[in-house]
Write an enzyme that holds these catalytic residues in place. Structure first.
Site, short mmCIF file in Angstrom:
data_model
loop_
_atom_site.label_atom_id
_atom_site.label_comp_id
_atom_site.label_asym_id
_atom_site.label_seq_id
_atom_site.Cartn_x
_atom_site.Cartn_y
_atom_site.Cartn_z
N ASN A 50 25.60 -49.02 -25.54
CA ASN A 50 25.11 -47.64 -25.46
C ASN A 50 26.25 -46.71 -25.09
O ASN A 50 26.46 -45.68 -25.70
CB ASN A 50 24.00 -47.53 -24.42
CG ASN A 50 22.67 -47.90 -25.02
OD1 ASN A 50 22.39 -47.57 -26.16
ND2 ASN A 50 21.87 -48.59 -24.25
N GLY A 51 26.98 -47.12 -24.03
CA GLY A 51 28.26 -46.49 -23.74
C GLY A 51 29.30 -47.27 -24.54
O GLY A 51 29.12 -48.46 -24.78
N HIS A 103 34.62 -52.13 -26.76
CA HIS A 103 33.36 -52.36 -26.05
C HIS A 103 32.34 -51.38 -26.63
O HIS A 103 32.40 -50.18 -26.37
CB HIS A 103 33.57 -52.11 -24.55
CG HIS A 103 32.31 -52.25 -23.72
ND1 HIS A 103 32.13 -53.24 -22.78
CD2 HIS A 103 31.18 -51.51 -23.71
CE1 HIS A 103 30.93 -53.11 -22.23
NE2 HIS A 103 30.34 -52.06 -22.77
N LEU A 104 31.46 -51.89 -27.49
CA LEU A 104 30.51 -51.02 -28.20
C LEU A 104 29.09 -51.34 -27.73
O LEU A 104 28.46 -52.28 -28.20
CB LEU A 104 30.63 -51.23 -29.72
CG LEU A 104 32.04 -51.12 -30.33
CD1 LEU A 104 31.99 -51.39 -31.83
CD2 LEU A 104 32.67 -49.76 -30.04
N HIS A 138 34.36 -49.04 -17.87
CA HIS A 138 34.14 -50.36 -18.48
C HIS A 138 35.26 -51.34 -18.13
O HIS A 138 35.50 -52.30 -18.88
CB HIS A 138 34.07 -50.28 -20.02
CG HIS A 138 32.82 -49.67 -20.57
ND1 HIS A 138 32.82 -48.90 -21.71
CD2 HIS A 138 31.55 -49.71 -20.15
CE1 HIS A 138 31.59 -48.50 -21.97
NE2 HIS A 138 30.79 -48.97 -21.03
N GLU A 142 30.12 -58.75 -17.42
CA GLU A 142 30.63 -57.91 -16.34
C GLU A 142 30.23 -58.45 -14.97
O GLU A 142 30.99 -58.33 -14.01
CB GLU A 142 30.10 -56.48 -16.53
CG GLU A 142 30.77 -55.78 -17.70
CD GLU A 142 30.05 -54.53 -18.19
OE1 GLU A 142 29.01 -54.67 -18.85
OE2 GLU A 142 30.51 -53.42 -17.91
N ASP A 152 19.40 -45.44 -30.67
CA ASP A 152 19.45 -46.90 -30.67
C ASP A 152 20.10 -47.39 -31.97
O ASP A 152 19.58 -47.16 -33.06
CB ASP A 152 18.03 -47.47 -30.54
CG ASP A 152 18.07 -48.95 -30.24
OD1 ASP A 152 18.76 -49.70 -30.99
OD2 ASP A 152 17.44 -49.39 -29.27
N MET A 153 21.23 -48.07 -31.83
CA MET A 153 22.01 -48.43 -33.00
C MET A 153 21.27 -49.35 -33.96
O MET A 153 21.48 -49.29 -35.16
CB MET A 153 23.33 -49.06 -32.54
CG MET A 153 24.36 -49.13 -33.60
SD MET A 153 24.66 -47.55 -34.41
CE MET A 153 26.33 -47.21 -33.90
N ASN A 200 24.28 -54.11 -9.01
CA ASN A 200 24.65 -52.91 -9.78
C ASN A 200 23.56 -51.88 -9.53
O ASN A 200 22.48 -51.95 -10.10
CB ASN A 200 24.73 -53.27 -11.27
CG ASN A 200 25.15 -52.09 -12.12
OD1 ASN A 200 25.28 -50.96 -11.64
ND2 ASN A 200 25.33 -52.34 -13.41
N GLY A 231 28.86 -54.48 -30.52
CA GLY A 231 30.02 -55.27 -30.93
C GLY A 231 29.72 -56.76 -31.06
O GLY A 231 30.26 -57.45 -31.93
N GLU A 232 28.82 -57.27 -30.20
CA GLU A 232 28.49 -58.70 -30.26
C GLU A 232 27.47 -59.01 -31.35
O GLU A 232 27.44 -60.13 -31.86
CB GLU A 232 27.92 -59.15 -28.90
CG GLU A 232 28.96 -59.17 -27.80
CD GLU A 232 28.34 -59.34 -26.41
OE1 GLU A 232 27.27 -59.97 -26.29
OE2 GLU A 232 28.93 -58.81 -25.45
N ARG A 264 26.11 -39.91 -26.10
CA ARG A 264 27.27 -39.10 -25.70
C ARG A 264 28.14 -38.77 -26.91
O ARG A 264 28.35 -39.65 -27.77
CB ARG A 264 28.11 -39.85 -24.67
CG ARG A 264 27.52 -39.83 -23.27
CD ARG A 264 28.31 -40.72 -22.32
NE ARG A 264 27.47 -41.82 -21.85
CZ ARG A 264 27.93 -42.95 -21.33
NH1 ARG A 264 29.22 -43.14 -21.19
NH2 ARG A 264 27.10 -43.89 -20.93
P1 ADP Z 1 24.66 -50.77 -22.31
O1 ADP Z 1 25.80 -49.83 -22.52
O2 ADP Z 1 23.38 -50.07 -21.97
O3 ADP Z 1 24.97 -51.98 -21.45
P2 ADP Z 1 24.46 -52.72 -24.45
O4 ADP Z 1 25.82 -53.29 -24.38
O5 ADP Z 1 23.30 -53.56 -24.04
O6 ADP Z 1 24.38 -51.30 -23.78
O7 ADP Z 1 24.21 -52.26 -25.97
C1 ADP Z 1 23.04 -51.61 -26.36
C2 ADP Z 1 23.18 -51.19 -27.82
O8 ADP Z 1 23.37 -52.35 -28.64
C3 ADP Z 1 21.94 -50.47 -28.38
O9 ADP Z 1 22.34 -49.31 -29.10
C4 ADP Z 1 21.36 -51.50 -29.30
O10 ADP Z 1 20.66 -50.90 -30.38
C5 ADP Z 1 22.60 -52.18 -29.80
N1 ADP Z 1 22.30 -53.45 -30.45
C6 ADP Z 1 21.80 -54.59 -29.93
N2 ADP Z 1 21.61 -55.51 -30.89
C7 ADP Z 1 22.03 -54.95 -32.07
C8 ADP Z 1 22.10 -55.37 -33.43
N3 ADP Z 1 21.70 -56.59 -33.79
N4 ADP Z 1 22.57 -54.50 -34.34
C9 ADP Z 1 22.97 -53.27 -33.99
N5 ADP Z 1 22.93 -52.81 -32.73
C10 ADP Z 1 22.47 -53.63 -31.78
#
Ligand code: ADP
Length: 395
Positions: A210-211, A207-208, A179, A383, A281-282, A8, A331-332, A240
């Site tokens: 960063n994107g 799919h939650l 995605h 992925e 950062d969520m 990637n 989401g996970e 975004r």
């Molecule tokens: P990318 O789109 O870069 O692949 P990821 O799927 O790795 O992103 O997701 C990154 C996001 O997931 C970040 O905003 C991070 O804060 C959030 N994240 C990871 N763990 C948690 C959690 N336990 N609670 C809330 N958000 C989380």
């Protein structure tokens, strides 16, 4: 044993993963970054071993692949005995040309390059990565796996923007989505997990990360998705904006004197949770909301409102719903956000069970109540494995 190397590549970095296709397990993974900067960085982890890091100048992608090869030689597994059968490349934009994984030759590479107008940040970087990888691995097929191709099954009403059709045709303007590898992997994994035929399931994948994007999957096929011409449309994301009235741009241009470049940066890099809270950062936003920060809570409410809107939309487009799947970083990992996003949808037969949703787990699992008409799942996305599977399928 046979193995696929998944690449990637970005403009100044690339990630890789070597996957054993018999067991579908990771043999090694790594990252080469800060390519072209004064000091580059590489890390490599062979399965079951400690991560190895190095800092050294990496002038270009070709040098980056040499660093990766040296890391395999030094820390394993040995590529000479891994039976590498193909290299699979993630490509963000395949336009309307690429309906599925495609073996790369010079013509395909030229087409990927020509699609750069639609993905200026991504496709040129993929071309650089593919060129360097083909030079290092000249004896195995290289395959492009497109983020867009899963969504090529969308019907015209879902992908058509209501603008001048001649302009749209000339400039390739339509919804492509993104995605796709994740939505495909997760929707198939959901059917397998539930032991139900994919062909019978109406699924919404959220799919939650960063994107972030939502996808309506009917019998294994994408029929609608929230990302558009580019990954800017749809859900609220880390930086975004997602959906916005395009007139906001005219207004900011005329009233605030902002240029197209500034507006591009505003919507892609300074909006979403970052724009709403000052932090993209969520985890931080969630922690702040738990601590009583009203700004963070208000931003989460916008985030939830948008997701709920898409869920309602996609139930209507699918004509029903069997499964909702949460995946990717947020989401996970975040029970709070999963519960917040689907709150108030009990009247649609969507009921989350706190006893299943709240405990942290890395496993695929059901988080809805036994009585919930719609089954709500959490399924970790993969992925890289999806790219490797599609790569193997086409060679
Ligand atoms: P990318 O789109 O870069 O692949 P990821 O799927 O790795 O992103 O997701 C990154 C996001 O997931 C970040 O905003 C991070 O804060 C959030 N994240 C990871 N763990 C948690 C959690 N336990 N609670 C809330 N958000 C989380």
């Amino acid at each position: 044993m046979s193995a696929v190397l998944v690449i990637n590549s970005g403009s100044s970095s690339f990630k890789y993963q070597l996957i054993d296709m018999q067991t579908e397990t990771e043999l090694a993974s790594g990252l080469v970054e800060r390519i072209g900067e004064a000091s580059g960085h590489a890390r490599h982890t062979a399965a079951g071993s400690d991560r190895v890091e190095q800092t050294l100048p990496i002038p270009d992608h070709t040098a980056g692949f040499a660093v990766m090869l040296a890391a395999f030689a030094a820390s394993g597994p040995q590529l000479s005995t891994a039976n590498l059968v193909a290299v699979g490349h993630r490509v963000v934009q395949g336009g309307s040309i690429f309906q599925g994984p495609t073996v790369i030759d010079d013509e395909v590479l030229a087409q990927i390059s020509a699609l750069s107008d639609l993905a200026p940040l991504h496709n040129p970087a993929h071309v650089q990565g593919i060129n360097a990888a083909r030079a290092q691995f000249p004896d195995v097929p290289h395959v492009a796996v497109f983020d867009t191709s899963f969504h090529q099954t969308m019907p015209a009403p879902a992908y058509t923007y209501a603008i001048d059709t001649a302009l749209a045709a000339e400039y390739g303007i339509r919804r492509y989505g993104a995605h796709g590898s994740s939505h495909k992997f997760v929707s198939e994994a959901a059917a397998e997990f539930l032991g139900r035929p994919l062909a019978e399931l109406k699924t919404i994948v959220l799919h939650l990360g960063n994107g972030a994007s939502a996808c309506a999957v009917d019998g294994g096929k994408s029929i609608d998705t929230s990302m558009g011409l580019t990954p800017l449309q749809g859900l609220v994301m880390g930086t975004r904006s997602g959906d916005i009235d395009p007139a906001v741009l005219f207004h900011l241009h005329r009233k605030a004197g902002m240029s197209i470049e500034e507006l591009d940066t505003l919507l892609n890099k300074k909006s979403g949770m970052l724009g709403l809270t000052g932090n993209g950062d969520m985890r931080d936003v969630e922690d702040a909301a738990i601590a009583g920060d009203a700004v963070a809570q208000a931003a989460l409410d916008v985030y939830y409102h948008r997701i709920r809107g898409y869920v309602g939309n996609y139930i209507a487009q699918l004509g029903g719903l069997d499964v909702i799947v949460f995946t990717a970083g947020i989401g996970e990992n975040s029970g709070i956000i999963r519960a917040g996003a689907l709150a108030g949808l009990e009247f649609l037969g969507i009921e989350i069970d706190p006893a299943k949703n709240d405990p942290f787990s890395r496993a695929a699992r059901v988080i809805s109540t036994d009585d919930s008409k719609v089954t709500v799942l959490v399924i970790p996305t993969n992925e890289e494995l999806e790219i490797a599977r599609q790569t193997l399928a086409v060679i």
